[in-house]
Design a protein around this motif. Sequence first.
Motif, mmCIF file in Angstrom:
data_model
loop_
_atom_site.group_PDB
_atom_site.id
_atom_site.type_symbol
_atom_site.label_atom_id
_atom_site.label_comp_id
_atom_site.label_asym_id
_atom_site.label_seq_id
_atom_site.Cartn_x
_atom_site.Cartn_y
_atom_site.Cartn_z
ATOM 1 N N PHE A 6 0.811 -1.142 0.350
ATOM 2 C CA PHE A 6 -0.283 -0.064 -0.270
ATOM 3 C C PHE A 6 1.154 1.266 -0.319
ATOM 4 C CE2 PHE A 6 -1.526 -3.334 2.107
ATOM 5 C CZ PHE A 6 -3.513 -3.506 1.639
ATOM 6 N N ARG A 7 0.433 2.497 -0.624
ATOM 7 C CA ARG A 7 0.924 3.275 -0.648
ATOM 8 C C ARG A 7 0.294 5.040 0.008
ATOM 9 N NH1 ARG A 7 -1.719 6.473 -3.593
ATOM 10 N NH2 ARG A 7 -1.177 6.114 -6.282
ATOM 11 N N PHE A 8 0.298 5.705 0.305
ATOM 12 C CA PHE A 8 -0.053 7.269 0.901
ATOM 13 C C PHE A 8 0.908 7.851 -0.208
ATOM 14 C CE2 PHE A 8 -0.449 11.243 3.319
ATOM 15 C CZ PHE A 8 -2.029 11.041 3.324
ATOM 16 N N ALA A 9 0.616 8.393 -0.589
ATOM 17 C CA ALA A 9 1.683 9.687 -1.637
ATOM 18 C C ALA A 9 0.748 10.880 -1.611
ATOM 19 C CB ALA A 9 1.328 8.891 -3.086
ATOM 20 N N PRO A 10 0.844 12.286 -0.490
ATOM 21 C CA PRO A 10 0.669 13.304 -0.251
ATOM 22 C C PRO A 10 1.758 14.070 -1.927
ATOM 23 C CG PRO A 10 1.369 12.657 1.390
ATOM 24 C CD PRO A 10 2.053 11.903 0.883
ATOM 25 N N SER A 11 1.718 15.448 -1.369
ATOM 26 C CA SER A 11 2.364 16.025 -2.434
ATOM 27 C C SER A 11 2.432 17.504 -0.706
ATOM 28 C CB SER A 11 0.980 16.868 -3.247
ATOM 29 O OG SER A 11 0.985 16.239 -4.371
ATOM 30 N N PRO A 12 3.569 18.001 -0.931
ATOM 31 C CA PRO A 12 3.620 18.663 -0.091
ATOM 32 C C PRO A 12 3.861 20.215 -0.187
ATOM 33 C CG PRO A 12 6.399 18.065 -0.888
ATOM 34 C CD PRO A 12 4.488 16.843 -1.575
ATOM 35 N N ILE A 42 6.286 10.906 -1.536
ATOM 36 C CA ILE A 42 6.130 12.740 -1.344
ATOM 37 C C ILE A 42 5.939 12.875 -3.047
ATOM 38 C CG2 ILE A 42 7.434 14.640 -0.873
ATOM 39 C CD1 ILE A 42 6.420 12.378 1.249
ATOM 40 N N GLU A 43 5.481 13.450 -3.540
ATOM 41 C CA GLU A 43 4.698 14.134 -4.614
ATOM 42 C C GLU A 43 4.857 14.900 -4.717
ATOM 43 O OE1 GLU A 43 0.840 11.802 -6.776
ATOM 44 O OE2 GLU A 43 2.405 10.287 -6.440
ATOM 45 N N ASP A 44 6.218 15.582 -5.258
ATOM 46 C CA ASP A 44 7.025 16.384 -4.996
ATOM 47 C C ASP A 44 7.040 16.975 -6.808
ATOM 48 O OD1 ASP A 44 9.035 15.426 -5.557
ATOM 49 O OD2 ASP A 44 10.335 16.287 -3.429
ATOM 50 N N SER A 203 4.337 14.480 -15.083
ATOM 51 C CA SER A 203 3.250 15.438 -14.876
ATOM 52 C C SER A 203 3.111 14.128 -13.679
ATOM 53 C CB SER A 203 1.884 14.817 -15.752
ATOM 54 O OG SER A 203 1.890 13.949 -16.012
ATOM 55 N N TYR A 204 1.098 14.484 -13.002
ATOM 56 C CA TYR A 204 1.117 13.328 -12.390
ATOM 57 C C TYR A 204 0.840 12.472 -12.592
ATOM 58 C CZ TYR A 204 -2.822 11.259 -9.580
ATOM 59 O OH TYR A 204 -3.952 10.415 -8.619
ATOM 60 N N HIS A 205 0.438 11.643 -13.778
ATOM 61 C CA HIS A 205 -0.909 10.939 -14.525
ATOM 62 C C HIS A 205 0.701 10.179 -14.715
ATOM 63 C CE1 HIS A 205 -4.999 11.883 -14.965
ATOM 64 N NE2 HIS A 205 -4.146 12.612 -15.649
ATOM 65 N N SER A 207 3.514 9.811 -13.408
ATOM 66 C CA SER A 207 4.574 9.537 -12.876
ATOM 67 C C SER A 207 4.396 8.465 -11.481
ATOM 68 C CB SER A 207 5.369 11.040 -11.760
ATOM 69 O OG SER A 207 5.020 12.100 -11.317
ATOM 70 N N VAL A 208 3.076 8.654 -11.671
ATOM 71 C CA VAL A 208 2.098 8.236 -10.435
ATOM 72 C C VAL A 208 2.527 6.774 -10.889
ATOM 73 C CG1 VAL A 208 -0.170 8.057 -11.658
ATOM 74 C CG2 VAL A 208 -0.154 8.594 -8.678
ATOM 75 N N VAL A 209 2.181 6.716 -11.943
ATOM 76 C CA VAL A 209 1.633 5.036 -12.551
ATOM 77 C C VAL A 209 3.080 4.557 -12.494
ATOM 78 C CG1 VAL A 209 1.823 4.373 -15.062
ATOM 79 C CG2 VAL A 209 -0.510 5.699 -13.949
ATOM 80 N N VAL A 221 -5.187 2.832 -1.841
ATOM 81 C CA VAL A 221 -6.266 3.283 -1.908
ATOM 82 C C VAL A 221 -6.241 4.466 -1.651
ATOM 83 C CG1 VAL A 221 -7.146 3.628 0.492
ATOM 84 C CG2 VAL A 221 -5.921 0.933 -0.143
ATOM 85 N N ARG A 222 -7.113 5.777 -2.074
ATOM 86 C CA ARG A 222 -7.250 6.524 -2.551
ATOM 87 C C ARG A 222 -8.639 7.122 -2.370
ATOM 88 N NH1 ARG A 222 -4.232 6.941 -8.356
ATOM 89 N NH2 ARG A 222 -6.228 6.313 -9.397
ATOM 90 N N GLY A 223 -8.530 8.849 -2.226
ATOM 91 C CA GLY A 223 -9.301 9.498 -2.318
ATOM 92 C C GLY A 223 -10.904 9.511 -4.074
ATOM 93 N N ASP A 225 -11.831 11.223 -5.751
ATOM 94 C CA ASP A 225 -11.351 12.419 -5.888
ATOM 95 C C ASP A 225 -10.774 12.209 -7.475
ATOM 96 O OD1 ASP A 225 -9.442 12.342 -4.293
ATOM 97 O OD2 ASP A 225 -9.263 14.431 -4.471
ATOM 98 N N LEU A 226 -10.203 11.101 -7.405
ATOM 99 C CA LEU A 226 -9.214 10.715 -8.160
ATOM 100 C C LEU A 226 -9.534 9.088 -9.071
ATOM 101 C CD1 LEU A 226 -5.422 10.934 -6.269
ATOM 102 C CD2 LEU A 226 -6.808 11.870 -8.117
ATOM 103 N N PHE A 227 -10.406 9.022 -8.898
ATOM 104 C CA PHE A 227 -11.732 7.918 -8.947
ATOM 105 C C PHE A 227 -12.012 7.938 -10.748
ATOM 106 C CE2 PHE A 227 -15.276 5.236 -11.208
ATOM 107 C CZ PHE A 227 -15.582 3.804 -10.230
HETATM 108 N N1 GLU Z 1 -0.145 13.283 -5.124
HETATM 109 C C1 GLU Z 1 -2.103 13.259 -4.889
HETATM 110 C C2 GLU Z 1 -2.682 14.087 -3.874
HETATM 111 O O1 GLU Z 1 -2.050 14.471 -2.884
HETATM 112 C C3 GLU Z 1 -1.981 11.845 -4.800
HETATM 113 C C4 GLU Z 1 -1.721 10.907 -5.672
HETATM 114 C C5 GLU Z 1 -2.461 9.205 -5.542
HETATM 115 O O2 GLU Z 1 -3.129 8.844 -4.474
HETATM 116 O O3 GLU Z 1 -2.635 8.445 -7.205
HETATM 117 O O4 GLU Z 1 -3.652 14.411 -4.502
#
Ligand code: GLU
Length: 290
Positions: A6-12, A42-44, A203-205, A207-209, A221-223, A225-227
């Motif tokens: 699993f991962r939690f991936a916040p942007s600082p 860390i999605e920076d 880009s977000y798309h 790098s996340v992939v 596992v994420r919100g 809003d990213l569905f």
């Molecule tokens: N870094 C993204 C954010 O803070 C989340 C990315 C993801 O969970 O795919 O909203």
Amino acid sequence: MPPPVFRFAPSPNGHLHLGHAYSALLNFDRAQETGGRLLLRIEDIDATRCRPEFEAAIYEDLAWLGIKWETPVRRQSEHLACYRAALDKLSALGLVYPAFESRAEIARLVATREADGPWPRDPDGAPLYPGNAKSLPYDERSRLIESGLPYALRLDMAAACRRVSGLSWNELGEGPAGERGLVTARPEAWGDVILARKETPTSYHLSVVVDDALQRVTEIVRGQDLFYASSVHRLLQTLLDLPEPAYRHHALILGVDGRKLSKSDRATGLRELRVAGRTPAGIRTSVGLG
Ligand code: GLU
């Protein structure tokens, strides 16, 4: 079988709020329940908005919540070469083109097109790319690049969709409209998404992939809003021959006004709540994980 990852991936780019606490705790709980591993990423990549003090605050707030994650933490800004390699692979497939319009020019183009009726929007409500950079003749493209004009690299969505068919994902949670189980991916709804920009060479798309694959994440596992973005992620995973993770989108924690929480709203910031005397157990209760 290796343990689930699993991962939690916040942007600082601000302080964490209750919504992040919910997402991070869900990831942590899933990892605990399944004997899995929890990674923190860390999605920076956006150097204009991300700041070291926000990154330090993320570690502090998550530790305060009682969350434990593996180290070293992956910071996207340190791995730009990995995203470049993925971009090169998509370019070699003939799926990437430079688009030279500025944001203001794009807004003007959309306004012009809207004179003839509504211009299509992506699932986030942003207008689809309205330009015609895809059909610029080769010489013109080279001339513009050589002139030093900044450009974004976009995915030729129509060509990408012609290469793959029957894209779907396994939704273990729920989408905004109650979608669950096998969900059909509709990446075309996003148009020619940006894969890299001059100031951010990914880009977000993208790098996340790339990272989810490199880190062997098995359940995302994420919100919610990213569905819908998962459609683009499944497309890129398929084009890049990356493994398919399962997705578990969760409902968003909303503010008292019924709107999505914002990093600038102090009332729901974890630091503010901590200073106000709330406990980690209290935070769990307020996000419904009590
Ligand atoms: N870094 C993204 C954010 O803070 C989340 C990315 C993801 O969970 O795919 O909203």
